[in-house]
Scaffold this motif. Sequence first.
Motif, PDB file in Angstrom:
ATOM      1  N   LEU A   1      28.138  43.817   9.001  1.00 45.66           N
ATOM      2  CA  LEU A   1      28.219  44.907   8.030  1.00 45.66           C
ATOM      3  C   LEU A   1      27.162  44.645   6.965  1.00 45.66           C
ATOM      4  CD1 LEU A   1      29.720  47.303   6.512  1.00 45.66           C
ATOM      5  CD2 LEU A   1      31.130  45.526   5.459  1.00 45.66           C
ATOM      6  N   VAL A   2      26.393  45.666   6.633  1.00 46.20           N
ATOM      7  CA  VAL A   2      25.430  45.538   5.539  1.00 46.20           C
ATOM      8  C   VAL A   2      25.861  46.509   4.438  1.00 46.20           C
ATOM      9  CG1 VAL A   2      23.013  45.569   4.869  1.00 46.20           C
ATOM     10  CG2 VAL A   2      23.630  45.042   7.230  1.00 46.20           C
ATOM     11  N   VAL A   3      25.983  45.976   3.218  1.00 44.59           N
ATOM     12  CA  VAL A   3      26.478  46.771   2.088  1.00 44.59           C
ATOM     13  C   VAL A   3      25.386  46.898   1.036  1.00 44.59           C
ATOM     14  CG1 VAL A   3      28.169  46.835   0.200  1.00 44.59           C
ATOM     15  CG2 VAL A   3      28.870  46.083   2.465  1.00 44.59           C
ATOM     16  N   ASP A   4      25.217  48.097   0.524  1.00 43.12           N
ATOM     17  CA  ASP A   4      24.264  48.336  -0.557  1.00 43.12           C
ATOM     18  C   ASP A   4      25.036  48.556  -1.863  1.00 43.12           C
ATOM     19  OD1 ASP A   4      22.324  49.085  -2.299  1.00 43.12           O
ATOM     20  OD2 ASP A   4      21.466  50.655  -1.032  1.00 43.12           O
ATOM     21  N   PRO A   5      25.107  47.535  -2.735  1.00 41.80           N
ATOM     22  CA  PRO A   5      25.907  47.672  -3.959  1.00 41.80           C
ATOM     23  C   PRO A   5      25.415  48.794  -4.874  1.00 41.80           C
ATOM     24  CG  PRO A   5      25.323  45.368  -3.565  1.00 41.80           C
ATOM     25  CD  PRO A   5      24.500  46.184  -2.610  1.00 41.80           C
ATOM     26  N   ALA A   6      24.147  49.200  -4.728  1.00 41.74           N
ATOM     27  CA  ALA A   6      23.642  50.294  -5.571  1.00 41.74           C
ATOM     28  C   ALA A   6      24.421  51.582  -5.299  1.00 41.74           C
ATOM     29  CB  ALA A   6      22.150  50.508  -5.311  1.00 41.74           C
TER      30      ALA A   6
END
Length: 376
Positions: free
Chosen positions: A20-25
């Motif tokens: 899983l890749v998460v973009d906190p922006a």
Amino acid sequence: MTHHRIHRFLTEHAPPTPCLVVDPAVVTARVREFAAELPHHGLYYAVKANPQPAVLRAVLAAGGLFDVASPAEITACLEAGAAPESLSYGNPIKKPADIAFAFERGVRIFTTDSEADLEHLARCAPGSSVSVRLRVDGPASATPFGAKFGCSPGQAVDLLRRAAAQGLDPAGLAFHVGSQQTEPAAWDTAIATSAKVFTELAGHGIRLRRLNVGGGFGIGYRTPAPPLSAYAATIRAGLEAHFPGGAPEIVLEPGRAVVAEAGLIRTEVVLVAQRGGHRWVYLDIGRYNGLAETENEAIPYRFEPVGGPGGPVGPVVLAGPTCDGDDVLYQRTPYELPLALRPGDQLDILDTGAYTTSYSSVSFNGIEPLRTYCLD
Ligand SMILES: *Cc1c(COP(=O)(O)O)cnc(C)c1O
């Protein structure tokens, strides 16, 4: 939502799948969008949706607060830099020791829905603010809570009167209309019920000040969900209609709608096989290593083949990699994937930032928990 940054990361690093890749922006942007669309007295992000430190920091950076459900979630939030006053212990199912742990660390906001839990709060968290969770019987959501939580309006009146009598601060009411709730009208029903409890308690000299309208806000998986503005309009109209003397402080508790669109899972096809007239596609991710919400096919995720193969598509049954018969993702929900799909091909599963890593088992069949990468 576009995923340029996530795709760039996957191209540059080509991490092993599944991941899983998460973009906190995106998390920060969503918290700000809630503030713009639905002005409130606090957005308590439901930590269970995705407790990654980078996600918690993104919520914090956008002015968000935290809905916690256990000592471990409290610790995670404090370590991410949250102040204890910004934590709300929203889980009505908790041990006295868990309440004491929270209180010792400065947590002063709790939700309850039973006499026994209220007694524990009076004993282990004296003087704290307590909201009572109402059970709401509106339209069913994709993943309803059923009868597990909440009490009747009559019980809520009784519990809040007891709270006051026991030296607790009877702050208000809470409800949750069910997760991935795509019927904004569900909030209208719940607000109407809440207003009756406010009125009845005022008759007993108790003025509630806060209404926690929960989470449950839906996002578009395979089909669009109402935009946040539509939920906000229904909630505002409900408050005006049912609280003609002025609305209470509104607090929110979203999980899914804050973090789902911030994440993307990349998976690989393990096997394609013909069985009983169906084309079965087995992925390296399934029910036990990230896709728990496919239980009952509740959440229909969107799948995109990575860089082809394109070409004609045909129906598939989608299944996970383990030796468990329930590890089937979709056999009733119609899915179509390229006929040329082969073992080793990759797929992206979109909008998977919520309820994936946090539901992943430790080692079923020796498969490790879903690996997560958070972008800077
Ligand atoms: C899970 C949960 C939420 C978040 O629900 P979403 O549907 O993810 O928005 C909020 N409040 C409580 C008490 C919860 O258990």
